[in-house]
Enzyme design. Structure first.
Site, PDB file in Angstrom:
ATOM      1  N   SER A  46     -50.846 -10.900 -46.257  1.00  0.00           N
ATOM      2  CA  SER A  46     -51.504 -11.939 -45.448  1.00  0.00           C
ATOM      3  C   SER A  46     -50.462 -13.020 -45.182  1.00  0.00           C
ATOM      4  O   SER A  46     -49.471 -13.120 -45.934  1.00  0.00           O
ATOM      5  CB  SER A  46     -52.661 -12.535 -46.259  1.00  0.00           C
ATOM      6  OG  SER A  46     -53.068 -13.764 -45.728  1.00  0.00           O
ATOM      7  N   TYR A  97     -56.173 -17.252 -53.848  1.00  0.00           N
ATOM      8  CA  TYR A  97     -55.877 -16.257 -52.791  1.00  0.00           C
ATOM      9  C   TYR A  97     -54.401 -16.337 -52.425  1.00  0.00           C
ATOM     10  O   TYR A  97     -53.717 -15.312 -52.349  1.00  0.00           O
ATOM     11  CB  TYR A  97     -56.760 -16.511 -51.570  1.00  0.00           C
ATOM     12  CG  TYR A  97     -56.646 -15.427 -50.503  1.00  0.00           C
ATOM     13  CD1 TYR A  97     -57.215 -14.166 -50.705  1.00  0.00           C
ATOM     14  CD2 TYR A  97     -55.978 -15.661 -49.304  1.00  0.00           C
ATOM     15  CE1 TYR A  97     -57.121 -13.166 -49.728  1.00  0.00           C
ATOM     16  CE2 TYR A  97     -55.889 -14.669 -48.328  1.00  0.00           C
ATOM     17  CZ  TYR A  97     -56.459 -13.428 -48.548  1.00  0.00           C
ATOM     18  OH  TYR A  97     -56.363 -12.442 -47.584  1.00  0.00           O
TER      19      TYR A  97
HETATM   20  P1  NAD Z   1     -63.363  -6.391 -45.846  1.00  0.00           P
HETATM   21  O1  NAD Z   1     -64.253  -7.069 -46.839  1.00  0.00           O
HETATM   22  O2  NAD Z   1     -63.926  -6.031 -44.533  1.00  0.00           O
HETATM   23  O3  NAD Z   1     -62.729  -5.086 -46.524  1.00  0.00           O
HETATM   24  C1  NAD Z   1     -62.360  -5.058 -47.875  1.00  0.00           C
HETATM   25  C2  NAD Z   1     -62.834  -3.745 -48.500  1.00  0.00           C
HETATM   26  O4  NAD Z   1     -62.378  -3.725 -49.861  1.00  0.00           O
HETATM   27  C3  NAD Z   1     -64.362  -3.603 -48.534  1.00  0.00           C
HETATM   28  O5  NAD Z   1     -64.735  -2.318 -48.050  1.00  0.00           O
HETATM   29  C4  NAD Z   1     -64.719  -3.768 -50.006  1.00  0.00           C
HETATM   30  O6  NAD Z   1     -65.849  -3.011 -50.404  1.00  0.00           O
HETATM   31  C5  NAD Z   1     -63.455  -3.251 -50.683  1.00  0.00           C
HETATM   32  N1  NAD Z   1     -63.291  -3.801 -52.036  1.00  0.00           N
HETATM   33  C6  NAD Z   1     -63.269  -5.110 -52.410  1.00  0.00           C
HETATM   34  N2  NAD Z   1     -63.114  -5.199 -53.736  1.00  0.00           N
HETATM   35  C7  NAD Z   1     -63.025  -3.932 -54.220  1.00  0.00           C
HETATM   36  C8  NAD Z   1     -62.853  -3.375 -55.507  1.00  0.00           C
HETATM   37  N3  NAD Z   1     -62.773  -4.157 -56.601  1.00  0.00           N
HETATM   38  N4  NAD Z   1     -62.775  -2.031 -55.621  1.00  0.00           N
HETATM   39  C9  NAD Z   1     -62.895  -1.226 -54.543  1.00  0.00           C
HETATM   40  N5  NAD Z   1     -63.069  -1.699 -53.292  1.00  0.00           N
HETATM   41  C10 NAD Z   1     -63.130  -3.029 -53.131  1.00  0.00           C
HETATM   42  O7  NAD Z   1     -62.097  -7.363 -45.696  1.00  0.00           O
HETATM   43  P2  NAD Z   1     -60.732  -7.225 -44.851  1.00  0.00           P
HETATM   44  O8  NAD Z   1     -60.565  -8.503 -44.157  1.00  0.00           O
HETATM   45  O9  NAD Z   1     -60.670  -5.964 -44.093  1.00  0.00           O
HETATM   46  O10 NAD Z   1     -59.666  -7.200 -46.056  1.00  0.00           O
HETATM   47  C11 NAD Z   1     -58.740  -6.148 -46.255  1.00  0.00           C
HETATM   48  C12 NAD Z   1     -57.413  -6.730 -46.698  1.00  0.00           C
HETATM   49  O11 NAD Z   1     -56.881  -7.535 -45.642  1.00  0.00           O
HETATM   50  C13 NAD Z   1     -57.483  -7.641 -47.931  1.00  0.00           C
HETATM   51  O12 NAD Z   1     -56.380  -7.377 -48.772  1.00  0.00           O
HETATM   52  C14 NAD Z   1     -57.368  -9.028 -47.334  1.00  0.00           C
HETATM   53  O13 NAD Z   1     -56.835  -9.957 -48.241  1.00  0.00           O
HETATM   54  C15 NAD Z   1     -56.424  -8.751 -46.174  1.00  0.00           C
HETATM   55  N6  NAD Z   1     -56.416  -9.772 -45.126  1.00  0.00           N
HETATM   56  C16 NAD Z   1     -57.564 -10.116 -44.478  1.00  0.00           C
HETATM   57  C17 NAD Z   1     -57.525 -11.115 -43.510  1.00  0.00           C
HETATM   58  C18 NAD Z   1     -58.774 -11.578 -42.793  1.00  0.00           C
HETATM   59  O14 NAD Z   1     -58.748 -12.673 -42.203  1.00  0.00           O
HETATM   60  N7  NAD Z   1     -59.845 -10.811 -42.789  1.00  0.00           N
HETATM   61  C19 NAD Z   1     -56.307 -11.729 -43.188  1.00  0.00           C
HETATM   62  C20 NAD Z   1     -55.146 -11.336 -43.858  1.00  0.00           C
HETATM   63  C21 NAD Z   1     -55.222 -10.349 -44.825  1.00  0.00           C
END
Ligand code: NAD
Length: 260
Positions: free
Chosen positions: A143, A156
């Site tokens: 991120s 975070y």
């Molecule tokens: P999201 O919640 O849509 O997807 C995350 C997934 O991880 C979900 O399906 C959830 O069930 C699963 N998950 C969470 N904890 C878990 C655990 N303990 N065991 C197994 N599965 C688990 O969110 P996203 O935004 O797609 O996030 C994905 C990645 O992208 C993360 O690492 C997040 O930090 C990163 N990210 C997101 C953003 C944003 O703005 N959405 C920005 C930068 C980075």
């Protein structure tokens, strides 16, 4: 033959958001995909859509044995493992250091660091043996919070900086056999969860407000969706990137060039 035909990918958090978009894109390219996620419904929807091209495992990234199970099943079924993507993560909702009690911060630390940092370590550790056999590679979803402040609150941001450190150290230690890189998305419209101990201290933001805020902050003025980030994953996983390791590609609408 397309590059990913018959290749085998293992991803955590592939049932939703950015992970789900990555799953769809690799499946479209002919890969087999194994997913570890705790969302039963999200996994069921993927299984329903893709059938035997995917293995869906309901589990928790903080449990090493769940990763072992995923790797075992991927190799048993698809015969190999070429790519591991550590992606499952949770958020702290921009919780402000000064406003949160020490007790809640301690609880949040356990939960968030275990998922965001130990979860990435566990997946890499469980996959390594098989990735060495295929000269495969590892990709971390990081991120902008891995590089600069205000992409989250303290835990975070600390967890994303830790992921960068882990990625660089693994890239160094695992060369020349396995490449290790990262994709660094900017704010994206997904359902990224704020962990329970911090919920009383943060304001829930609706999707329209979130979209406006993301759009205003990045120079390209994009309210990014999960699909906007799949390109760097496909590139880093491919042999066209065989000289790239220890690198993070930003996919953030140009946010990084503003410095903040
Ligand atoms: P999201 O919640 O849509 O997807 C995350 C997934 O991880 C979900 O399906 C959830 O069930 C699963 N998950 C969470 N904890 C878990 C655990 N303990 N065991 C197994 N599965 C688990 O969110 P996203 O935004 O797609 O996030 C994905 C990645 O992208 C993360 O690492 C997040 O930090 C990163 N990210 C997101 C953003 C944003 O703005 N959405 C920005 C930068 C980075």
């Amino acid at each position: 033959m397309a590059e990913f035909d018959g290749r085998s990918l293992y991803i955590t958090g592939g049932a939703s958001g950015i992970g789900r978009a990555v799953v769809d894109s690799f499946l479209k390219e002919g890969a087999y995909v194994t997913i570890l996620d705790r969302s039963k419904d999200g996994l069921a929807a993927i299984k329903e859509q893709y059938g035997e091209q995917v293995i869906c495992i309901e589990g928790d990234v903080t449990h090493f044995e769940d990763h072992e199970k995923a790797v075992y099943q991927a190799v048993e079924t698809f015969g190999r493992l070429d790519v591991f993507i550590a992606n499952a993560g949770v958020f702290d909702g921009f919780a402000k250091f000064e406003n949160v009690t020490a007790e809640a911060m301690n609880d949040a630390y356990e939960l968030l660091m275990n998922i965001n940092v130990k979860g990435y370590f566990n997946g890499a550790k469980a996959s390594l043996h098989e990735l060495k056999k295929t000269k495969g590679n590892i990709i971390f979803t990081v991120s902008g919070a891995g590089f600069y402040p205000d992409g989250g609150g303290v835990w975070y941001t600390a967890s994303k900086h830790a992921q960068i450190g882990l990625m660089r150290q693994l890239a160094f230690e695992l060369a020349p056999d396995v490449r290790v890189n990262a994709v660094s998305p900017g704010g994206t419209l997904t359902s990224l969860n704020v962990i329970t101990p911090l919920r009383p201290f943060v304001k829930e933001i609706d999707n329209d407000t979130k979209a406006k805020s993301i759009k205003t902050r990045n120079p390209l003025r994009i309210a990014m969706n999960a699909d906007d980030h799949v390109g760097p994953y496909l590139l880093l996983a491919s042999s066209k990137s065989r000289a790239i390791t220890g690198e993070a590609i930003s996919s953030d609408g140009g946010l990084a060039i503003r410095g903040l």
